[in-house]
Motif scaffolding. Structure first.
Motif, PDB file in Angstrom:
ATOM      1  N   SER A  10       0.833  -1.204   0.000  1.00 17.82           N
ATOM      2  CA  SER A  10       0.000   0.000   0.000  1.00 17.82           C
ATOM      3  C   SER A  10       0.872   1.260   0.000  1.00 17.82           C
ATOM      4  O   SER A  10       0.511   2.262  -0.602  1.00 17.82           O
ATOM      5  CB  SER A  10      -0.983  -0.004   1.170  1.00 17.82           C
ATOM      6  N   GLU A  11       2.014   1.198   0.668  1.00 17.27           N
ATOM      7  CA  GLU A  11       2.933   2.349   0.626  1.00 17.27           C
ATOM      8  C   GLU A  11       3.439   2.565  -0.786  1.00 17.27           C
ATOM      9  O   GLU A  11       3.508   3.691  -1.266  1.00 17.27           O
ATOM     10  CB  GLU A  11       4.129   2.116   1.564  1.00 17.27           C
ATOM     11  N   MET A  12       3.797   1.459  -1.448  1.00 13.16           N
ATOM     12  CA  MET A  12       4.295   1.535  -2.818  1.00 13.16           C
ATOM     13  C   MET A  12       3.228   2.152  -3.723  1.00 13.16           C
ATOM     14  O   MET A  12       3.500   3.032  -4.536  1.00 13.16           O
ATOM     15  CB  MET A  12       4.682   0.145  -3.325  1.00 13.16           C
ATOM     16  N   PHE A  13       1.986   1.694  -3.563  1.00 15.27           N
ATOM     17  CA  PHE A  13       0.873   2.225  -4.338  1.00 15.27           C
ATOM     18  C   PHE A  13       0.722   3.722  -4.070  1.00 15.27           C
ATOM     19  O   PHE A  13       0.581   4.513  -4.998  1.00 15.27           O
ATOM     20  CB  PHE A  13      -0.416   1.473  -3.998  1.00 15.27           C
ATOM     21  N   GLY A  14       0.769   4.096  -2.805  1.00 14.83           N
ATOM     22  CA  GLY A  14       0.638   5.499  -2.437  1.00 14.83           C
ATOM     23  C   GLY A  14       1.736   6.357  -3.031  1.00 14.83           C
ATOM     24  O   GLY A  14       1.490   7.459  -3.521  1.00 14.83           O
ATOM     25  N   VAL A  40       1.203  -0.605 -16.396  1.00 17.12           N
ATOM     26  CA  VAL A  40       1.865  -1.912 -16.398  1.00 17.12           C
ATOM     27  C   VAL A  40       2.231  -2.314 -14.971  1.00 17.12           C
ATOM     28  O   VAL A  40       1.988  -3.451 -14.546  1.00 17.12           O
ATOM     29  CB  VAL A  40       3.107  -1.900 -17.314  1.00 17.12           C
ATOM     30  N   ALA A  41       2.778  -1.378 -14.207  1.00 12.39           N
ATOM     31  CA  ALA A  41       3.169  -1.672 -12.819  1.00 12.39           C
ATOM     32  C   ALA A  41       1.945  -2.037 -11.969  1.00 12.39           C
ATOM     33  O   ALA A  41       1.981  -3.005 -11.202  1.00 12.39           O
ATOM     34  CB  ALA A  41       3.896  -0.475 -12.210  1.00 12.39           C
ATOM     35  N   PHE A  42       0.872  -1.283 -12.120  1.00 11.58           N
ATOM     36  CA  PHE A  42      -0.343  -1.580 -11.356  1.00 11.58           C
ATOM     37  C   PHE A  42      -0.887  -2.959 -11.707  1.00 11.58           C
ATOM     38  O   PHE A  42      -1.308  -3.713 -10.835  1.00 11.58           O
ATOM     39  CB  PHE A  42      -1.423  -0.519 -11.603  1.00 11.58           C
ATOM     40  N   ARG A  43      -0.856  -3.308 -12.995  1.00 12.56           N
ATOM     41  CA  ARG A  43      -1.365  -4.629 -13.385  1.00 12.56           C
ATOM     42  C   ARG A  43      -0.508  -5.722 -12.745  1.00 12.56           C
ATOM     43  O   ARG A  43      -1.020  -6.714 -12.246  1.00 12.56           O
ATOM     44  CB  ARG A  43      -1.375  -4.802 -14.897  1.00 12.56           C
ATOM     45  N   GLU A  44       0.788  -5.542 -12.776  1.00 12.53           N
ATOM     46  CA  GLU A  44       1.682  -6.543 -12.190  1.00 12.53           C
ATOM     47  C   GLU A  44       1.480  -6.666 -10.689  1.00 12.53           C
ATOM     48  O   GLU A  44       1.717  -7.723 -10.118  1.00 12.53           O
ATOM     49  CB  GLU A  44       3.137  -6.223 -12.539  1.00 12.53           C
ATOM     50  N   MET A  45       1.007  -5.592 -10.047  1.00 10.06           N
ATOM     51  CA  MET A  45       0.718  -5.643  -8.615  1.00 10.06           C
ATOM     52  C   MET A  45      -0.701  -6.139  -8.348  1.00 10.06           C
ATOM     53  O   MET A  45      -1.116  -6.245  -7.203  1.00 10.06           O
ATOM     54  CB  MET A  45       0.906  -4.254  -7.988  1.00 10.06           C
ATOM     55  N   GLY A  46      -1.463  -6.414  -9.415  1.00 10.15           N
ATOM     56  CA  GLY A  46      -2.826  -6.904  -9.249  1.00 10.15           C
ATOM     57  C   GLY A  46      -3.848  -5.808  -9.022  1.00 10.15           C
ATOM     58  O   GLY A  46      -4.987  -6.087  -8.660  1.00 10.15           O
ATOM     59  N   LEU A  47      -3.467  -4.570  -9.227  1.00  7.87           N
ATOM     60  CA  LEU A  47      -4.373  -3.433  -9.043  1.00  7.87           C
ATOM     61  C   LEU A  47      -5.019  -3.110 -10.389  1.00  7.87           C
ATOM     62  O   LEU A  47      -4.631  -2.181 -11.094  1.00  7.87           O
ATOM     63  CB  LEU A  47      -3.603  -2.231  -8.489  1.00  7.87           C
ATOM     64  N   LEU A  48      -6.008  -3.921 -10.754  1.00  7.15           N
ATOM     65  CA  LEU A  48      -6.575  -3.857 -12.104  1.00  7.15           C
ATOM     66  C   LEU A  48      -7.296  -2.548 -12.397  1.00  7.15           C
ATOM     67  O   LEU A  48      -7.140  -1.990 -13.489  1.00  7.15           O
ATOM     68  CB  LEU A  48      -7.507  -5.043 -12.345  1.00  7.15           C
ATOM     69  N   PHE A  82      -8.884  -6.185 -18.727  1.00  8.59           N
ATOM     70  CA  PHE A  82     -10.323  -6.461 -18.743  1.00  8.59           C
ATOM     71  C   PHE A  82     -10.596  -7.962 -18.686  1.00  8.59           C
ATOM     72  O   PHE A  82     -11.546  -8.399 -18.034  1.00  8.59           O
ATOM     73  CB  PHE A  82     -10.990  -5.830 -19.965  1.00  8.59           C
ATOM     74  N   ILE A  83      -9.754  -8.772 -19.336  1.00 13.83           N
ATOM     75  CA  ILE A  83      -9.889 -10.237 -19.249  1.00 13.83           C
ATOM     76  C   ILE A  83      -9.696 -10.659 -17.795  1.00 13.83           C
ATOM     77  O   ILE A  83     -10.499 -11.411 -17.238  1.00 13.83           O
ATOM     78  CB  ILE A  83      -8.850 -10.952 -20.147  1.00 13.83           C
ATOM     79  N   ASP A  84      -8.619 -10.160 -17.177  1.00 15.51           N
ATOM     80  CA  ASP A  84      -8.320 -10.517 -15.786  1.00 15.51           C
ATOM     81  C   ASP A  84      -9.454 -10.097 -14.850  1.00 15.51           C
ATOM     82  O   ASP A  84      -9.706 -10.749 -13.845  1.00 15.51           O
ATOM     83  CB  ASP A  84      -7.017  -9.850 -15.319  1.00 15.51           C
ATOM     84  N   LYS A  85     -10.123  -9.016 -15.195  1.00 18.05           N
ATOM     85  CA  LYS A  85     -11.209  -8.492 -14.372  1.00 18.05           C
ATOM     86  C   LYS A  85     -12.529  -9.226 -14.646  1.00 18.05           C
ATOM     87  O   LYS A  85     -13.501  -9.041 -13.941  1.00 18.05           O
ATOM     88  CB  LYS A  85     -11.355  -7.001 -14.647  1.00 18.05           C
ATOM     89  N   GLY A  86     -12.548 -10.068 -15.680  1.00 24.23           N
ATOM     90  CA  GLY A  86     -13.750 -10.824 -16.006  1.00 24.23           C
ATOM     91  C   GLY A  86     -14.741 -10.066 -16.869  1.00 24.23           C
ATOM     92  O   GLY A  86     -15.940 -10.309 -16.818  1.00 24.23           O
ATOM     93  N   VAL A  87     -14.224  -9.121 -17.667  1.00 29.02           N
ATOM     94  CA  VAL A  87     -15.073  -8.333 -18.554  1.00 29.02           C
ATOM     95  C   VAL A  87     -14.574  -8.529 -20.001  1.00 29.02           C
ATOM     96  O   VAL A  87     -13.988  -7.615 -20.597  1.00 29.02           O
ATOM     97  CB  VAL A  87     -15.051  -6.830 -18.165  1.00 29.02           C
TER      98      VAL A  87
END
Length: 155
Positions: A10-14, A40-48, A82-87
């Motif tokens: 969460s610190e990294m995200f912030g 790209v970084a957010f996707r790799e962290m799972g923050l879709l 969007f695939i990863d998110k199920g859309v």
């Protein structure tokens, strides 16, 4: 997972978010590269959701004619989010848009058709999936598992 690990994430995200906001407020030029890298970084962290938002910003710059070298990657990363998110229907739109990019080489075209076939499968559109997988098969009979995917759709 240790509580410390989740705090670090969460610190990294912030920090990333703060750097982005700081960069946007101090820069008069739009910078699609920064948004792309964050996406790209957010996707790799799972923050879709965050990844999608950043990549959509890049798409908006591209739509307005701002030059950006990684258009294909932007569209396909966004589609994959969007695939990863199920859309899958939202993903299909971006894969189709990637196919319209001028100067695509054969390998990129095959990869996009393959991913489009997969997205159509997720969206329960067997006919469209079969069309895209057949386009891949027509270009390279040995591409990944395309022959098996076609066979499964036909049965």
């Amino acid at each position: 997972m240790h509580p410390k690990d989740s705090v670090d994430l969460s610190e990294m995200f912030g920090e990333l978010k703060h750097e982005l906001e700081e960069g946007v407020s101090t820069s008069t030029d739009e910078d699609p590269e920064t948004h792309y890298n964050l996406g790209v970084a957010f996707r790799e962290m799972g923050l879709l959701d965050e990844a999608i938002a950043e990549l959509q910003k890049v798409c908006n710059y591209i739509e307005r004619g701002q030059p950006f070298a990684q258009v294909v990657q932007t569209y396909t990363w966004l589609a994959q989010c969007f695939i990863d998110k199920g859309v899958p229907n939202a993903a299909i739109r971006w894969f189709e848009k990637a196919l319209t990019i001028p100067g695509l080489d054969q390998e990129a075209r095959l990869a996009i058709h393959y991913e489009l076939g997969s997205a159509c499968e997720h969206a329960q559109d067997k006919d469209a999936a079969l069309r895209h997988f057949t386009a891949v098969y027509g270009g390279n009979i040995d591409y990944r598992d395309v022959a098996e995917r076609i066979q499964a759709l036909k049965s």
